[in-house]
Design an enzyme around this catalytic site. Structure first.
Site, short mmCIF file in Angstrom:
data_model
loop_
_atom_site.label_atom_id
_atom_site.label_comp_id
_atom_site.label_asym_id
_atom_site.label_seq_id
_atom_site.Cartn_x
_atom_site.Cartn_y
_atom_site.Cartn_z
CG ASP A 37 6.12 9.31 0.53
OD1 ASP A 37 6.13 10.44 -0.01
OD2 ASP A 37 6.53 9.10 1.68
CE LYS A 56 -4.12 -2.11 2.05
NZ LYS A 56 -3.65 -3.42 2.54
N GLY A 111 6.21 9.80 -5.92
CA GLY A 111 6.78 8.80 -6.82
C GLY A 111 8.22 8.44 -6.50
O1 S5P Z 1 -9.56 -2.74 1.74
C1 S5P Z 1 -8.79 -3.65 2.02
C2 S5P Z 1 -7.62 -3.86 1.27
C3 S5P Z 1 -6.80 -4.92 1.59
S1 S5P Z 1 -5.49 -5.27 0.54
N1 S5P Z 1 -9.06 -4.51 3.03
C4 S5P Z 1 -8.23 -5.54 3.39
O2 S5P Z 1 -8.57 -6.27 4.32
N2 S5P Z 1 -7.07 -5.75 2.68
C5 S5P Z 1 -6.12 -6.84 3.03
O3 S5P Z 1 -6.78 -8.08 2.91
C6 S5P Z 1 -5.61 -6.77 4.47
O4 S5P Z 1 -4.39 -6.06 4.51
C7 S5P Z 1 -5.45 -8.24 4.86
O5 S5P Z 1 -4.16 -8.71 4.53
C8 S5P Z 1 -6.45 -8.97 3.98
C9 S5P Z 1 -7.74 -9.36 4.68
O6 S5P Z 1 -7.52 -10.32 5.66
P1 S5P Z 1 -8.72 -11.05 6.41
O7 S5P Z 1 -8.04 -11.83 7.49
O8 S5P Z 1 -9.64 -9.99 6.95
O9 S5P Z 1 -9.42 -11.93 5.40
#
Ligand code: S5P
Length: 267
Positions: A96, A93, A98
Site C-alpha cells: 500500500d 508483502k 507509505g
Molecule cells: O515469489 C515468491 C515469494 C515468496 S516470499 N514465492 C514464494 O513462494 N514466496 C514464499 O515462499 C511463499 O509465501 C511461501 O511462504 C514460501 C514458499 O513455500 P514453499 O512451500 O513453496 O517452499
C-alpha cells in the site's frame, strides 16, 4: 570456517547490520536455510522450530494465516526464534501507500515490535520503504526490507523493467537489505545478482530438492543452483514442513546450501 572466508566480497560490501547478523549465523550454523514456516497454529509453529531450529538461519512467517494468533501467545514464538538465534522475518508483502504501510506495521499483529525483516512490493511507489521504516521507528526499533524483485509463481507480472525499478529504489535506501529473487530459475537469479552487485542480499523462494511445478502455480528450482547463481538464503517451505522427517530434510537443505556457498566462494 571464518565468516569473511565463507562469504567473500559479500561480507565486505554488504554492511547492513541485519545482513551481517544473518551471514554470521549462517556461517556458525552452516546453513543458508530460511524456513518458510507456513503453519496455521502457534503450537505447530513452535513444534516445527524445535525440530528444525538447529538447521536453519532465519524464520519466515505469515502471521495472518495463524488461526489462534494473539500478541501474548506470539511471544512464545519470538522467544523460540531468539533461543535458536534466528532472524524473524514476516513475509507480509506490504503493497500500500507509505502512510498505510506504516499503520499496517502496528495493528493487531504489531509486526513492528517483533519482525527483523519484512517483504514489500515496489508497486505503489518508493515511499513504501519509508513507511515501513517509520513503523519500526514508532516502536523504537530498526529492521530491514526485502523488496520483491522477482517472484517464483508462474504468470507473475514482475518483468525485467519492473525488476530494474525495484533495484533502483532498493539501492538508494538504507532500509532495504536486499531482494526476493526467483529461485525456480537460476538464470533469473544470476541476472538479478549481476544487477544488484555485492552490497545487498538476494533471498530465493521457489526452491526444492525436487524441481518442477508445485501447487497452484508455484515453481521449484534446485537450491544448489540458486546459491551458485548468487542467492544468499534459500527460502524453503513444504520441502521441510511437508517432509516425513522434518529435521532430516532441514539438515539436507542446510548441507546442500552450505556446500554450494563454499563452492561459489572457492571458485
Ligand atoms: O515469489 C515468491 C515469494 C515468496 S516470499 N514465492 C514464494 O513462494 N514466496 C514464499 O515462499 C511463499 O509465501 C511461501 O511462504 C514460501 C514458499 O513455500 P514453499 O512451500 O513453496 O517452499
Amino acid at each position: 570456517m571464518r565468516v569473511e572466508d565463507l562469504w567473500g566480497q559479500r561480507w565486505v560490501s554488504c554492511t547492513n547490520p541485519l545482513a551481517q547478523r544473518y551471514m554470521e549465523t549462517a556461517a556458525r550454523k552452516q546453513t543458508l536455510v530460511c524456513l518458510a514456516a507456513d503453519m496455521k497454529s502457534i503450537q505447530d509453529l513452535l513444534d516445527l522450530i524445535e525440530e528444525v531450529g538447529p538447521h536453519i538461519a532465519a524464520l519466515k512467517t505469515h502471521v495472518d494465516i495463524v488461526d489462534d494468533f494473539s500478541i501474548e501467545s506470539w511471544g512464545a514464538l519470538v522467544e523460540s526464534a531468539n533461543r535458536h538465534d534466528l532472524l524473524l522475518f514476516e513475509d507480509r508483502k506490504f503493497a500500500d501507500i507509505g502512510k498505510v504501510s506504516q499503520s499496517q506495521m502496528a495493528g493487531v499483529h504489531d509486526i513492528r515490535s517483533w519482525a527483523d525483516i519484512v517483504t514489500a512490493h515496489r508497486i505503489s511507489g518508493p515511499d513504501i520503504v519509508d513507511g515501513i521504516a517509520a513503523g519500526w521507528a514508532d516502536a523504537d526499533r530498526e529492521g530491514g526490507v526485502l523488496l520483491l524483485a522477482q517472484m517464483s509463481s508462474s504468470g507473475n507480472l514482475l518483468n525485467a523493467n519492473y525488476t530494474e525499478e525495484v533495484i533502483f529504489t532498493g539501492s538508494r535506501s538504507p532500509h532495504v537489505i536486499g531482494y526476493i529473487g526467483n529461485g525456480s530459475n537460476a538464470e533469473q537469479v544470476a541476472a538479478l545478482r549481476d544487477r544488484v552487485g555485492e552490497a545487498q542480499m538476494i533471498w530465493t523462494p521457489g526452491v526444492n530438492l525436487e524441481v518442477g511445478d508445485g501447487d497452484m502455480g508455484q515453481r521449484y528450482g534446485h537450491p544448489k543452483n540458486s546459491v551458485l547463481a548468487g542467492a544468499d538464503a534459500i527460502i524453503v517451505g513444504s520441502g521441510i514442513h511437508g517432509a516425513d522427517d522434518r529435521a532430516g530434510a532441514a539438515a539436507e537443505y542446510a548441507r546442500v546450501s552450505f556446500e554450494a556457498l563454499s563452492r561459489r566462494e572457492a571458485e
